[in-house]
Structure formats: C-alpha cells, structure tokens
Enzyme design. Structure first.
Site, PDB file in Angstrom:
ATOM      1  N   ASP A 259      50.248  90.487  17.355  1.00 15.25           N
ATOM      2  CA  ASP A 259      50.492  90.426  15.919  1.00 15.25           C
ATOM      3  C   ASP A 259      51.500  91.505  15.578  1.00 15.25           C
ATOM      4  OD1 ASP A 259      50.085  89.666  13.189  1.00 15.25           O
ATOM      5  OD2 ASP A 259      48.944  91.513  12.941  1.00 15.25           O
TER       6      ASP A 259
ATOM      7  N   ASP B  76      44.759  93.064  11.322  1.00 16.56           N
ATOM      8  CA  ASP B  76      45.629  92.803  12.473  1.00 16.56           C
ATOM      9  C   ASP B  76      44.858  92.262  13.673  1.00 16.56           C
ATOM     10  OD1 ASP B  76      47.685  93.760  10.906  1.00 16.56           O
ATOM     11  OD2 ASP B  76      47.458  95.811  11.648  1.00 16.56           O
TER      12      ASP B  76
ATOM     13  N   GLU C  84      53.677  85.496  17.547  1.00 21.51           N
ATOM     14  CA  GLU C  84      54.129  84.775  16.380  1.00 21.51           C
ATOM     15  C   GLU C  84      55.647  84.801  16.330  1.00 21.51           C
ATOM     16  OE1 GLU C  84      52.024  84.599  12.010  1.00 21.51           O
ATOM     17  OE2 GLU C  84      52.132  86.443  13.127  1.00 21.51           O
TER      18      GLU C  84
END
Ligand SMILES: [Zn+2]
Length: 359
Positions: A170, A337, A254
């Site tokens: 993340d 997170d 991501e």
C-alpha cells in the site's frame, strides 16, 4: 550534439510556420549533417563521428512523435510538450551505437573520434552492450551509460520455499509504503535534509546578478544538489525493491495515479518521482526474478473495503484522508494502511488466479 538538435528543431519550426510538410529524419540528415559539413559555420561537424549526430536526429524525431501521439491521444499519460531548443548549460548527451564505440580489454572505453576514455566502472557489465550514451551533466561530470540486453533467465532467484511469502504493497504519503503485517517503509530521512540544502542553494542562486561569475557558480551548486537527490533516491529505491523481491514470492501493488497522490510542492516532487520509479523497477525486477507480480487497478477501493466483512465502510474521499484508524460496523478495528495491504494482496491473488483476459 546540441547544435544538431537545435538545427533540427529550428528546421521543423520553420517548416510548420511556412505550412510545409514535416521534415523527415532522412531529409534533415542530408541537410543538417552531410551538406552542413561543407559550410563554413558547420564545418566542425566533419570532425565529429556521424554516429551520435544521426542518433540526435532520431531522438529528436522520437520527441516529436511522442508530442504528436500525446496530442492525438494515442499516447496516454500526461501531455508532452513540443520539443524545444537546448541550452548550452543543460545536460548534454551523445549516444553511440555498435559502430561508434568499443570496450578495450584494459577496461577503457573507445568512442569514435573522441578516443579512449578511462572509466570508473560502477559495476561489471552482464553482457556486451548494444549502445552507450555519454552524458555531460551541468556540473561538468561525465557519465557513460550502457544499454545491455540481459538474457531473461539471468536473474531468476530460487523460488522461496514458503509460497505463502507474499505481500501487498500500500503506497502512501505518510509512510512511503506499507507491507504485509503492517511493516512500514518510511520515507527516507535524507530527503528532508537534501530538501533543506536545496532551498538554501536556490535562495543563494536567486540573489546573484544574472550572468555574473558568482551566479554561474551558484547555478552549478544547485545542479549538484539536484544530482545528489537523484542518486540517493535511485540507490534507496533499488535497495527497497531488492529486499521486497528477495523476501516475497508474490508481490501485489496498487497501480497508483502517482501524479495525483502528493500535496505540497516539495513532498510532491520527491514522492511522484520516487513512487513512479519504485513501481517500474519493482515490476521489472520481480519479472526477472521469476516472482508472481500483479498490479491492482487504481480504482479498486483498497482503503474503503473492510478486510474482515467485505463491505465498503472505510474512510473515503478527501474527508477520509486524515483517518488513520477506523472501526467497521461488523466490529473489526482497522489500521488504515494495514487493512489496505490485505485488500491489495487478496485482489492481486485473485487477478493472478483469473489469468489474462481471453482474447
Ligand atoms: Zn467489516
């Protein structure tokens, strides 16, 4: 090199202004190199190898191509500007392909019409290079950068015995990234220090009289700090990437809209450059090491999704940016997170299991 580039840009600007067709690289090669060598003011071109001169024309054409593609929407990402003239003080580069250089057994680099250069090698070349770019930075240092095609199998690491060794990543602002188990990669401390240093030399530079000797000196100082920032950032990213790839068999991250992430100028420039470079290198190193790697769509609600019950109850939007911890109505308590990492890891696994789309 700069002269040929600027002549090429000038020729294309002139053609555009006069409503003439776009001059091709072949035309410019003839006019700006072959014929120009016979003129008085460009006769020195004959003393330089034509290999990098022609490369400049190809690079210049590529710059225009990228600009046109960006205009027409063929090339995605941020708008690319029209190629401009190059100033004398910027970074100068010359690229030599196979015919233009050779590596000597004594470790020296031979460059056509320049001669043999002594090289401080930063590492051993893994294979024969196909081209070399010699770069002169604004601070007067020279770098030689080789293009080497590496056999795809060359870097394959042993698969980890623990196939469960997987992590989501993340990417954030507060921390650079959060890995599995809430393991945090902090933004490096040297960044703040160099940022202060940069402000200081920039302030000094702005106080100098433009064109004066002190002004020129101050400008070199600014360029030198920029160079330091780039090197440190690059080293730091390589280290993080190497650790993640060594420790994990599966890596899921991501696909960030990196440009939209950071706020504030200093943080933005550091973070945008570092995050983009990190993702690119991570993907290629993971591939070379034979790791499973997947990019999760940037619209995937990794932060909002409760990793315990699967409902969208987490913080969202601008208002949710400051929320570090939250509790889902299902009772699960989350660190923002760490929760996002779990969701990214699951989504990445799902994408890998699903395989590429049918065509
Ligand atoms: Zn829940």
């Amino acid at each position: 090199m700069r002269t040929v580039w600027n002549d090429a840009v000038a020729a294309r600007k002139h053609a555009h202004a006069s409503g003439l067709p776009y001059p091709t690289t072949a035309v410019l090669d003839k006019v700006l190199i072959t014929e120009a060598k016979r003129t008085k003011e460009r006769s020195w071109l004959a003393e330089v190898s034509t290999v990098p001169l022609q490369q400049v024309l190809r690079d210049c054409h590529m710059a225009y191509q990228n600009f046109f593609d960006s205009l027409s929407g063929k090339r995605r990402g941020p708008r690319i500007g029209l190629p401009g003239f190059k100033r004398r003080t910027g970074t100068q580069a010359a690229r030599f392909t196979r015919r233009g250089f050779a590596l000597r057994p004594n470790g020296r680099l031979y460059v056509a019409k320049v001669g043999e250069l002594k090289v401080a090698w930063s590492r051993k070349l893994p294979a024969d290079p196909s081209s070399v770019t010699v770069i002169r930075t604004p601070t007067g240092k020279y770098y030689a950068s080789f293009v080497v095609t590496v056999d795809d199998d060359a870097e394959v690491l042993e698969p980890l015995s623990d196939l469960e060794a997987e992590t989501g990543i993340d990417m954030g602002l507060k921390a650079f990234a959060v890995l599995r188990g809430g393991k945090v990669i902090d933004n490096p401390r040297f960044f703040k220090r160099l940022e202060r240093k940069l402000k200081k030399v920039q302030r000094a530079f702005s106080r100098k009289v433009k064109g004066s000797a002190n002004w020129a000196k101050a400008r070199v100082k600014v360029a030198r700090v920029h160079e330091q920032v780039r090197h440190k950032r690059s080293d730091w990213i390589d280290k993080q990437v190497a650790t993640i790839v060594a420790e994990n068999q599966g890596i899921y991250v991501e696909n960030l809209n990196v440009r939209g992430l950071a706020r504030g100028r200093a943080a933005k420039s550091w973070h945008d450059a570092a995050a983009g470079m990190f993702l690119t290198r991570l993907e290629s190193k993971a591939a070379r090491a034979g790791r499973t790697f997947a990019m999760v769509d940037r619209n995937f609600p990794s932060t909002q999704l409760c990793s315990a019950c699967g409902t969208l109850t987490g913080p969202k939007g601008l208002a949710g940016l400051e929320v570090r911890r939250w509790t889902c109505p299902c009772g699960a308590r989350h660190d923002r997170d760490a929760n996002a990492e779990i969701n990214i890891r699951r989504e990445g696994r799902r994408l890998v299991a699903e395989g590429p789309p049918d065509t």
